[in-house]
Scaffold this motif. Structure first.
Motif: not given
Length: 663
Positions: A142-143, A343-345, A349-351, A376-378
């Motif tokens: 996810v980088s 991967s999708v969840p 969670a990152m933003y 990071p992207l939403t």
């Protein structure tokens, strides 16, 4: 340049793979935005995807939810496509402490990090390949959703040189500095250049062992050569070469000059706001920090934390998504989301966490509000820009199925005839002793054991105990460095140790055909780590060996255990019926032990614990290279005042010199 994907494999599609490949191809070619490949563990999902890639002949990004799984996918794709550009793009931090401010204790934590030079090189290699060719597969974590330099700005910084062109040496040297290359005539390594008379040698950011030599005759480029980065020996002549920036954040000086006033204008507005509120400490802090950063950018084209000014450097509007790896992809690229149920969840969670941390910095005068656009992207931004997508999972979630409008491509039948493993439930009492007894039986068959615990602490303590009991065990979890994790898994397969202990990293996608037993401790502790999906994934780790089995240690049958074991039995019966109908005998998967990171791992570990090197199998040429590398590392340690390490390398160098004389 031949830009066709060439799949190399001793096998042909079989079983459900044939139908799956056909359906996925039809979906992509008919313009379907999203598809789902539901493939059970060991059914050859990666091989199916490889066949789709070959037939489509379009650039691909494969996204995995962690670095370990990404490394495995990278390894598999390198084997399938040895003649094409298979790249690896993950976070290059071995250690990362983000900049933060804790208001309650009035504590400012400065950004601190340790980057991995080899992974950084692989990231540069990935963006370079995407800009130069179409036969590219980028395997990423996810980088790929985090901001990097804009491809437009990055592309404008490229230096293109060709034999016979007029390009003054002084101009070239200045251009290299702007690309953030460092001049160093002694320590010639990646990201540096040196000058020797009429010769300029450049070690590009994206190359590992080779560098570029530019030979001048007056102001004319008389020759361009690829050279060995260590010995400087010529390898081959080149007609032309492109030199890419040494940083994805390298920015033309004219762009920096055009945006510095905008940065200062924002600073003045923030300064006035803090002053009006009576927060004079924050006001003075933001003024001093911003002015210092602007001065650094104006003078040397860079400053610490330059990514926090990315909105201005890329010319984007406030709130706009940052440039990411996805912007380097062509319009017809294909996205493969591996283990999509996880991967999708993770994308979602990152933003939020990143924004919460940065708001504290902005509110207390450590960063300008524009720093919030370095993020990071939403999920919505990612969803909007992602290309045609194939979600791959043994347990796809409701989101993926809905995305595919309920049409799921199933791959249940394994070409190898392997059955889902037999699952046995045993009480948790004395579970460690029971695991030891079962492990000894498995090891006696030259197979491996995977043990799954609930916590990192438990994994470490169990590892220590098993080794005390005379068993060869190792643990792996998220705090283990990226390349070390890869090395651990490789050594596990080779049999350097027999038992691997983990918490969550061993769940999805880890492919160990030598695994004969998966022991799941505390399987009845209902929750994320012991959900139906997690248990099915863990059980799948034993589905690549004909003797594989699973023991779940539980005192009660939870809903998750019940559903997971019943689903496993359902799939097992489907495969058994297929085997009986076609006369197939289950065969353990045979997988290459090749490791695409072997050179990197070897380089990083040559001097780790050894005080001597066996030179009996080293050629004279390789011995000279090894000695040159040791001498270089010795000087580096001495420069860093690490005299003990330098002395050890000096002793090793003397030993090798003696061996060279004897030979």
């Amino acid at each position: 340049m031949d830009n066709c994907f060439k799949l190399k494999s001793a096998y042909s599609p079989a079983g459900d793979q044939i139908t799956a490949i056909s359906e996925l191809l039809d979906g992509v070619q008919n313009g379907k935005k999203s598809q789902v490949l539901l493939g059970v563990t060991g059914s050859g999902k990666t091989f199916t995807i490889a066949n789709v890639i070959q037939k489509l002949n379009r650039p691909v990004i494969m996204m995995a939810h962690n670095k370990t799984l990404a490394a495995q996918l990278y390894s598999e794709m390198k084997e399938f496509f040895p003649e094409n550009a298979v790249e690896y793009f993950v976070s290059y931090y071995d250690y990362y402490q983000p900049e933060a401010y804790l208001p309650k204790s009035d504590t400012y934590i400065e950004k601190d990090s340790a980057t991995n030079d080899d992974i950084e090189r692989l990231r540069h290699s990935a963006t370079r390949s995407l800009l130069e060719r179409r036969d590219v597969i980028v395997v990423s974590s996810v980088s790929s959703l985090y901001g990097i330099g804009s491809p437009d700005v990055y592309g404008r910084m490229i230096i293109e040189l060709s034999k016979g062109m007029t390009y003054k040496m002084e101009q070239l040297l200045m251009s290299l500095v702007k690309l953030q290359y460092e001049r160093n005539n002694v320590d010639f390594s990646r990201g540096k250049f040196r000058v020797r008379g009429d010769v300029v040698e450049i070690f590009p950011s994206y190359l590992e062992k080779t560098a570029i030599r530019i030979e001048y005759f007056g102001d004319e480029i008389d020759g361009i050569f690829e050279i060995d980065g260590l010995t400087a020996q010529k390898i081959s002549p080149l007609e032309s070469v492109r030199i890419y920036p040494n940083s994805h954040y390298a920015t033309p000086i004219e762009v920096i000059k055009s945006c510095t006033q905008k940065i200062l204008d924002e600073m003045e507005e923030v300064f006035k706001t803090f002053t009006h509120e009576g927060n004079f400490v924050a006001a003075e802090r933001i003024r001093q920090r911003t002015k210092y950063d602007v001065e650094m950018m104006t003078e040397i084209g860079h400053c610490k934390g330059i990514e926090n000014y990315s909105r201005y450097l890329t010319g984007r509007q406030a709130g706009s998504p940052p440039p990411t790896l996805f912007e380097y992809l062509p319009n017809d690229a294909l996205l493969i989301v591996d283990e999509s149920h996880v991967s999708v969840p993770q994308v979602s969670a990152m933003y939020a966490g990143d924004r919460s941390r940065k708001l504290n910095l902005v509110d207390h005068g450590f960063r300008l509000p524009s720093a919030l656009d370095n993020r990071p992207l939403t999920f919505d931004e990612w969803y909007k820009i992602k290309p045609q997508t194939i979600y791959v999972s043994a347990t796809p979630s409701e989101f993926e199925v809905k995305e595919a409008k309920g049409e799921v491509v199933s791959q249940i039948i394994r070409p190898t005839g392997l059955l889902d493993p037999v699952c046995e439930i045993r009480p948790t009492e004395n579970q460690v002793d029971d695991i030891i007894n079962e492990s000894k039986k498995i090891i006696a068959k030259s197979l491996r054991v995977i043990i799954v615990t609930l916590t990192k602490k438990m994994a470490e303590k169990l590892n220590e105990y098993l080794n005390e009991m005379g068993l060869k065990a190792m643990y792996v979890h998220s705090e283990v460095d990226t390349l070390e994790r890869i090395s651990i898994l490789h050594n596990f397969r080779k049999g350097t140790f027999n038992i691997l202990i983990g918490v969550n990293l061993l769940r999805e996608g880890i492919d160990i055909p030598e695994c004969g037993l998966v022991a799941i401790m505390d399987a009845d502790k209902e929750g994320f780590l012991r959900s139906e999906t997690s248990l099915i994934q863990l059980i799948g780790r034993a589905a690549r060996n004909s003797e594989g089995r699973v023991i779940l240690y539980a005192d009660k049958i939870t809903k998750s255990i019940d559903k997971a074991t019943k689903e496993t039995e359902r799939r097992r019966k489907i495969q058994m019926d297929h085997n009986e109908k076609h006369g197939i005998t289950p065969t353990t998967i045979v997988k290459s032990m090749a490791n695409p990171f072997n050179d990197i791992l070897t380089k990083n570990e040559v001097f780790k614990d050894e005080k001597s090197v066996d030179t009996s199998n080293i050629s004279q040429k390789d011995l000279e290279k090894l000695m040159a590398q040791i001498k270089k590392d010795m000087r580096k340690h001495a420069d860093n005042l690490e005299f003990e390490k330098a002395r050890e390398l000096r002793d090793l160098l003397l030993e090798l010199q003696q061996a060279q004389i004897k030979n």
